[in-house]
Design a protein around this motif. Structure first.
Motif, PDB file in Angstrom:
ATOM      1  N   ALA A  96       0.825  -1.206   0.000  1.00  0.00           N
ATOM      2  CA  ALA A  96       0.000   0.000   0.000  1.00  0.00           C
ATOM      3  C   ALA A  96       0.859   1.256   0.000  1.00  0.00           C
ATOM      4  CB  ALA A  96      -0.930  -0.007   1.224  1.00  0.00           C
ATOM      5  N   ALA A  97       1.903   1.262   0.820  1.00  0.00           N
ATOM      6  CA  ALA A  97       2.777   2.429   0.910  1.00  0.00           C
ATOM      7  C   ALA A  97       3.456   2.726  -0.420  1.00  0.00           C
ATOM      8  CB  ALA A  97       3.813   2.222   2.006  1.00  0.00           C
ATOM      9  N   LYS A  98       3.836   1.670  -1.135  1.00  0.00           N
ATOM     10  CA  LYS A  98       4.452   1.856  -2.453  1.00  0.00           C
ATOM     11  C   LYS A  98       3.421   2.370  -3.459  1.00  0.00           C
ATOM     12  CE  LYS A  98       8.018  -1.695  -1.900  1.00  0.00           C
ATOM     13  NZ  LYS A  98       8.531  -3.013  -2.376  1.00  0.00           N
ATOM     14  N   ASN A  99       2.224   1.816  -3.395  1.00  0.00           N
ATOM     15  CA  ASN A  99       1.181   2.213  -4.351  1.00  0.00           C
ATOM     16  C   ASN A  99       0.806   3.686  -4.228  1.00  0.00           C
ATOM     17  OD1 ASN A  99       1.050  -0.384  -5.354  1.00  0.00           O
ATOM     18  ND2 ASN A  99      -0.785  -0.956  -4.192  1.00  0.00           N
ATOM     19  N   PHE A 100       0.861   4.217  -3.013  1.00  0.00           N
ATOM     20  CA  PHE A 100       0.376   5.588  -2.793  1.00  0.00           C
ATOM     21  C   PHE A 100       1.461   6.483  -2.198  1.00  0.00           C
ATOM     22  CE2 PHE A 100      -3.186   2.601  -2.299  1.00  0.00           C
ATOM     23  CZ  PHE A 100      -3.940   2.988  -3.403  1.00  0.00           C
ATOM     24  N   SER A 101       2.708   6.193  -2.520  1.00  0.00           N
ATOM     25  CA  SER A 101       3.832   6.947  -1.953  1.00  0.00           C
ATOM     26  C   SER A 101       3.806   8.424  -2.307  1.00  0.00           C
ATOM     27  CB  SER A 101       5.157   6.324  -2.407  1.00  0.00           C
ATOM     28  OG  SER A 101       5.269   6.354  -3.827  1.00  0.00           O
ATOM     29  N   GLY A 102       3.202   8.778  -3.432  1.00  0.00           N
ATOM     30  CA  GLY A 102       3.182  10.179  -3.847  1.00  0.00           C
ATOM     31  C   GLY A 102       1.901  10.906  -3.498  1.00  0.00           C
ATOM     32  N   ASP A 103       1.027  10.280  -2.723  1.00  0.00           N
ATOM     33  CA  ASP A 103      -0.269  10.871  -2.392  1.00  0.00           C
ATOM     34  C   ASP A 103      -0.278  11.320  -0.937  1.00  0.00           C
ATOM     35  OD1 ASP A 103      -2.970  11.465  -1.888  1.00  0.00           O
ATOM     36  OD2 ASP A 103      -3.655   9.969  -3.339  1.00  0.00           O
ATOM     37  N   ASP A 104      -0.259  12.636  -0.713  1.00  0.00           N
ATOM     38  CA  ASP A 104      -0.222  13.178   0.644  1.00  0.00           C
ATOM     39  C   ASP A 104      -1.533  12.975   1.406  1.00  0.00           C
ATOM     40  OD1 ASP A 104       2.360  14.061   0.213  1.00  0.00           O
ATOM     41  OD2 ASP A 104       1.731  16.073  -0.417  1.00  0.00           O
ATOM     42  N   ASN A 105      -2.588  12.578   0.701  1.00  0.00           N
ATOM     43  CA  ASN A 105      -3.888  12.394   1.355  1.00  0.00           C
ATOM     44  C   ASN A 105      -4.104  10.972   1.865  1.00  0.00           C
ATOM     45  OD1 ASN A 105      -4.792  15.072   0.897  1.00  0.00           O
ATOM     46  ND2 ASN A 105      -5.250  14.540  -1.228  1.00  0.00           N
ATOM     47  N   ALA A 106      -3.110  10.110   1.664  1.00  0.00           N
ATOM     48  CA  ALA A 106      -3.239   8.718   2.102  1.00  0.00           C
ATOM     49  C   ALA A 106      -2.110   8.370   3.057  1.00  0.00           C
ATOM     50  CB  ALA A 106      -3.207   7.779   0.899  1.00  0.00           C
ATOM     51  N   ARG A 107      -2.476   7.763   4.184  1.00  0.00           N
ATOM     52  CA  ARG A 107      -1.476   7.276   5.138  1.00  0.00           C
ATOM     53  C   ARG A 107      -1.911   5.908   5.644  1.00  0.00           C
ATOM     54  NH1 ARG A 107      -2.097   9.574  11.239  1.00  0.00           N
ATOM     55  NH2 ARG A 107      -4.368   9.551  11.378  1.00  0.00           N
ATOM     56  N   PHE A 108      -0.949   5.172   6.189  1.00  0.00           N
ATOM     57  CA  PHE A 108      -1.240   3.799   6.612  1.00  0.00           C
ATOM     58  C   PHE A 108      -0.625   3.526   7.975  1.00  0.00           C
ATOM     59  CE2 PHE A 108      -1.368   3.985   2.032  1.00  0.00           C
ATOM     60  CZ  PHE A 108      -2.566   3.345   1.743  1.00  0.00           C
ATOM     61  N   LEU A 109      -1.387   2.784   8.805  1.00  0.00           N
ATOM     62  CA  LEU A 109      -0.968   2.451  10.155  1.00  0.00           C
ATOM     63  C   LEU A 109      -0.979   0.942  10.341  1.00  0.00           C
ATOM     64  CD1 LEU A 109      -3.115   5.061  12.151  1.00  0.00           C
ATOM     65  CD2 LEU A 109      -0.742   5.316  11.378  1.00  0.00           C
ATOM     66  N   LEU A 110       0.052   0.431  11.001  1.00  0.00           N
ATOM     67  CA  LEU A 110       0.166  -0.998  11.275  1.00  0.00           C
ATOM     68  C   LEU A 110      -0.303  -1.290  12.688  1.00  0.00           C
ATOM     69  CD1 LEU A 110       1.254  -3.856  10.536  1.00  0.00           C
ATOM     70  CD2 LEU A 110       3.471  -3.108  11.462  1.00  0.00           C
ATOM     71  N   GLY A 111      -1.199  -2.277  12.831  1.00  0.00           N
ATOM     72  CA  GLY A 111      -1.633  -2.655  14.167  1.00  0.00           C
ATOM     73  C   GLY A 111      -2.855  -3.548  14.153  1.00  0.00           C
ATOM     74  N   GLU A 112      -3.083  -4.204  15.280  1.00  0.00           N
ATOM     75  CA  GLU A 112      -4.260  -5.048  15.455  1.00  0.00           C
ATOM     76  C   GLU A 112      -5.431  -4.157  15.856  1.00  0.00           C
ATOM     77  OE1 GLU A 112      -7.279  -7.020  16.852  1.00  0.00           O
ATOM     78  OE2 GLU A 112      -5.999  -6.585  18.564  1.00  0.00           O
ATOM     79  N   PHE A 113      -6.548  -4.312  15.171  1.00  0.00           N
ATOM     80  CA  PHE A 113      -7.659  -3.364  15.290  1.00  0.00           C
ATOM     81  C   PHE A 113      -8.195  -3.224  16.712  1.00  0.00           C
ATOM     82  CE2 PHE A 113      -8.634  -5.920  11.285  1.00  0.00           C
ATOM     83  CZ  PHE A 113      -7.620  -5.312  10.573  1.00  0.00           C
ATOM     84  N   GLY A 114      -8.166  -4.311  17.472  1.00  0.00           N
ATOM     85  CA  GLY A 114      -8.760  -4.286  18.798  1.00  0.00           C
ATOM     86  C   GLY A 114      -7.933  -3.575  19.839  1.00  0.00           C
ATOM     87  N   THR A 115      -6.629  -3.388  19.580  1.00  0.00           N
ATOM     88  CA  THR A 115      -5.747  -2.771  20.569  1.00  0.00           C
ATOM     89  C   THR A 115      -5.120  -1.473  20.082  1.00  0.00           C
ATOM     90  OG1 THR A 115      -3.922  -4.162  19.776  1.00  0.00           O
ATOM     91  CG2 THR A 115      -5.205  -4.977  21.640  1.00  0.00           C
ATOM     92  N   LEU A 116      -4.947  -1.320  18.790  1.00  0.00           N
ATOM     93  CA  LEU A 116      -4.349  -0.109  18.245  1.00  0.00           C
ATOM     94  C   LEU A 116      -5.235   1.093  18.530  1.00  0.00           C
ATOM     95  CD1 LEU A 116      -2.046   1.043  16.384  1.00  0.00           C
ATOM     96  CD2 LEU A 116      -3.635   0.751  14.483  1.00  0.00           C
ATOM     97  N   PHE A 117      -4.624   2.226  18.885  1.00  0.00           N
ATOM     98  CA  PHE A 117      -5.397   3.454  19.035  1.00  0.00           C
ATOM     99  C   PHE A 117      -6.006   3.814  17.692  1.00  0.00           C
ATOM    100  CE2 PHE A 117      -5.521   8.070  18.407  1.00  0.00           C
ATOM    101  CZ  PHE A 117      -6.468   8.396  19.369  1.00  0.00           C
ATOM    102  N   LEU A 118      -7.314   3.946  17.654  1.00  0.00           N
ATOM    103  CA  LEU A 118      -7.996   4.283  16.412  1.00  0.00           C
ATOM    104  C   LEU A 118      -8.191   5.795  16.329  1.00  0.00           C
ATOM    105  CD1 LEU A 118     -10.807   1.556  16.242  1.00  0.00           C
ATOM    106  CD2 LEU A 118      -8.569   1.543  15.120  1.00  0.00           C
ATOM    107  N   PRO A 119      -7.576   6.445  15.355  1.00  0.00           N
ATOM    108  CA  PRO A 119      -7.806   7.887  15.206  1.00  0.00           C
ATOM    109  C   PRO A 119      -9.258   8.130  14.804  1.00  0.00           C
ATOM    110  CG  PRO A 119      -6.624   7.023  13.308  1.00  0.00           C
ATOM    111  CD  PRO A 119      -6.691   5.905  14.304  1.00  0.00           C
ATOM    112  N   SER A 120      -9.861   9.141  15.377  1.00  0.00           N
ATOM    113  CA  SER A 120     -11.242   9.452  15.006  1.00  0.00           C
ATOM    114  C   SER A 120     -11.281   9.969  13.573  1.00  0.00           C
ATOM    115  CB  SER A 120     -11.844  10.484  15.956  1.00  0.00           C
ATOM    116  OG  SER A 120     -11.114  11.700  15.893  1.00  0.00           O
ATOM    117  N   ALA A 121     -12.387   9.706  12.898  1.00  0.00           N
ATOM    118  CA  ALA A 121     -12.561  10.133  11.511  1.00  0.00           C
ATOM    119  C   ALA A 121     -14.030  10.454  11.289  1.00  0.00           C
ATOM    120  CB  ALA A 121     -12.106   9.041  10.549  1.00  0.00           C
ATOM    121  N   ASP A 122     -14.301  11.215  10.255  1.00  0.00           N
ATOM    122  CA  ASP A 122     -15.706  11.493   9.934  1.00  0.00           C
ATOM    123  C   ASP A 122     -16.435  10.188   9.636  1.00  0.00           C
ATOM    124  OD1 ASP A 122     -15.461  14.339  10.103  1.00  0.00           O
ATOM    125  OD2 ASP A 122     -14.447  14.303   8.163  1.00  0.00           O
ATOM    126  N   TYR A 123     -15.797   9.354   8.835  1.00  0.00           N
ATOM    127  CA  TYR A 123     -16.412   8.080   8.450  1.00  0.00           C
ATOM    128  C   TYR A 123     -15.411   6.945   8.628  1.00  0.00           C
ATOM    129  CZ  TYR A 123     -20.005  11.043   6.475  1.00  0.00           C
ATOM    130  OH  TYR A 123     -20.998  11.982   6.325  1.00  0.00           O
TER     131      TYR A 123
END
Length: 206
Positions: A96-123
């Motif tokens: 994913a990081a390679k696919n969207f390396s030039g897109d400032d509007n996309a970021r990726f976080l590594l972690g298990e969903f149940g324990t990782l801090f989830l950033p709030s989002a509109d959707y």
């Protein structure tokens, strides 16, 4: 009250082994490695989200993003928005990081969903990431609570209601049970459940 969403070590290991096997069979850039039957099945599930909400200029959190394929799909429909993808597979996120390396509007976080801090989002969206077998029979409902807590405006979920192998790693969810639970969280709810498909989609709104 439902609490505790951390996946057991054996559950995490089982999911990783499942995807490792599929990567070895299909390659590390194939949608089949993510668990999809084929590209068409992935597109069909994504298509359900084209009328979720107006995502233009919003913040979107994709839980279980895989290669981030949902981002360009939604971008064609809604234009500009901030996208954050989360996945517990380092290998998927490297792609994913390679696919969207030039897109400032996309970021990726590594972690298990149940324990990782989830950033709030509109959707918040999750397409297929909650279909894995889990030692905790209440895991799905607990995760719905957790994802909805992170959503300022809405949560969209795509879940399986039928699976090919009854005792496999993928498990079906009961649409009526999911609906009952979601109605405890919000009165603004929309469900797409085509009897011809093996999945259903639920949209929860604030």
């Amino acid at each position: 009250m439902l609490s505790g969403t951390e996946m057991q070590i054996k559950d995490v290991a089982t999911v990783k082994a499942y995807h490792k096997d599929r990567v070895s069979r299909f390659g590390d850039r194939a949608v089949e490695a993510l668990g999809w039957k084929n590209s068409e099945s992935q597109t069909n599930r994504f298509q359900e989200f084209t009328d979720f909400a107006d995502l233009s200029d919003s913040e979107v959190l994709d839980v279980g993003c895989g290669y981030g394929d949902m981002y360009p799909f939604l971008k064609k429909r809604y234009g500009h928005f901030q996208y954050t993808g989360i996945d517990q597979s380092k290998e998927f996120l490297e792609v994913a990081a390679k696919n969207f390396s030039g897109d400032d509007n996309a970021r990726f976080l590594l972690g298990e969903f149940g324990t990782l801090f989830l950033p709030s989002a509109d959707y918040v969206i999750s397409v297929g990431a909650l279909n894995y077998r889990n030692s905790d029979s209440q895991y799905l409902l607990k995760m719905i609570n957790r994802l909805f807590d992170a959503a300022r405006q809405g949560l969209g979920l795509s879940l399986l209601k039928r699976v090919d192998f009854e005792n496999g790693i993928l498990v079906p969810s009961d649409p009526s049970e999911v609906e009952r639970h979601c109605r405890q969280l919000t009165s603004t709810l929309r469900i797409k459940d085509d009897p011809e498909t093996d999945y259903f989609t639920v949209f929860l709104y604030r």
